[in-house]
Design a protein around this motif. Structure first.
Motif: not given
Lengths: 74, 74, 74, 74, 74, 74
Positions: D7-15, D64-74, F50-59
């Motif tokens: 997550v630290q490596t994502l600082i400055g990026s859009t997530i 603690n209320n974050i389910i998941m995060l991901s970089p946009v466009g990776e 049970g079926v692969k749906s939306r692709s999320l990449g790195s999360v």
């Protein structure tokens, strides 16, 4: 600046806080905050559909139940 | 004054506490509180639509499930 | 007396515990409790609308999922 | 690399961040993050059905209320 | 015996675990448990209306999302 | 072997993770995990019925919001 440090800079300002539960949004003056994001707000109002609703006065918010907070008018 | 310290100043006073779950509001005399905001309330009542409902007596509330608390009549 | 200390005084007594989830109320004899309010109950019953329902025997309850607990008949 | 380090490596990026609650998705520039995944986002938007919606500006998110995060466009 | 210690005594036995979420009950052989009640179950099944349903094999359960657990047949 | 240690043995393998919220199941290659079960998944997919749906990449997944995880095909 770490997120909890950023929150410290908001003390004395009006903030909006979204709590867990049924779309529970509060607005008030941030009196104090600790490292867990427990907050003490003064002059607190519930905000419903963007409009100030029920007045709550002085409230303590448990940090782990905060979804997000933001300064008002930044 | 940190939020948890503020709560300590409310010991002996009547407070309202909103818990997680189905709009669960309680009112009682704050007997004790710790750093996690675990609370011991005496003479506790459920409050439904602003009206005292079911009497619960002496209850222990788990801090992480508290949404917010406020002094009554402040 | 801190809330978690108060819970220690209830060991050996019958308590009611409201858990997170669909209005999940349990009643049983408190066998042990730790600082996180993890509980071990014996002779546990689900309580539905104030009436003892399904028997659960010996159960371990995770503290962070406890909404509140209270002694029965205090 | 541990998840919090990633997550630290994502600082400055859009997530994109999915929060607890009613399918609450946010997108913004990651300004800072701590070991609990508390986040400070700038230029934040709510994303509804994949489309940028309400603008939220500068927001603090409780980890603690974050389910998941991901970089946009990776 | 503390609740987490009691759980240690169940290693090797079949237990039922109720998880947060939509009445999610699992049954399996307890392989290991730590102080947070993170669990490793083997030969795990979902239990729906008291009947073994979907087979899940080897699963890791996050402790904070456990509502309660109990030995099967105690 | 403790549950968090067991998760370490799954690094490099494909796992399924059930998150809190609306029956949110993800599948991906486990890149890293820490003691809180925060996870970094690569080549991640949502799995619906049970079926692969939306692709999320790195999360990145926040550990406390994981209900359970299991290796795929074990």
């Amino acid at each position: 600046m770490f997120p909890t440090k950023k929150v410290q800079t908001l003390i004395g300002s009006t903030i909006q806080v979204e709590m867990k539960g049924d779309k529970h949004t509060l607005q008030g003056k941030l009196e104090s905050a600790d490292e867990y994001l427990n907050l003490h707000l003064m002059d607190t109002y519930e905000v419903v559909d963007g409009v100030k609703s029920r007045s709550l006065g002085s409230v303590i918010l448990r940090g782990n139940n905060i979804i997000m907070l933001s300064p008002v008018g930044e």
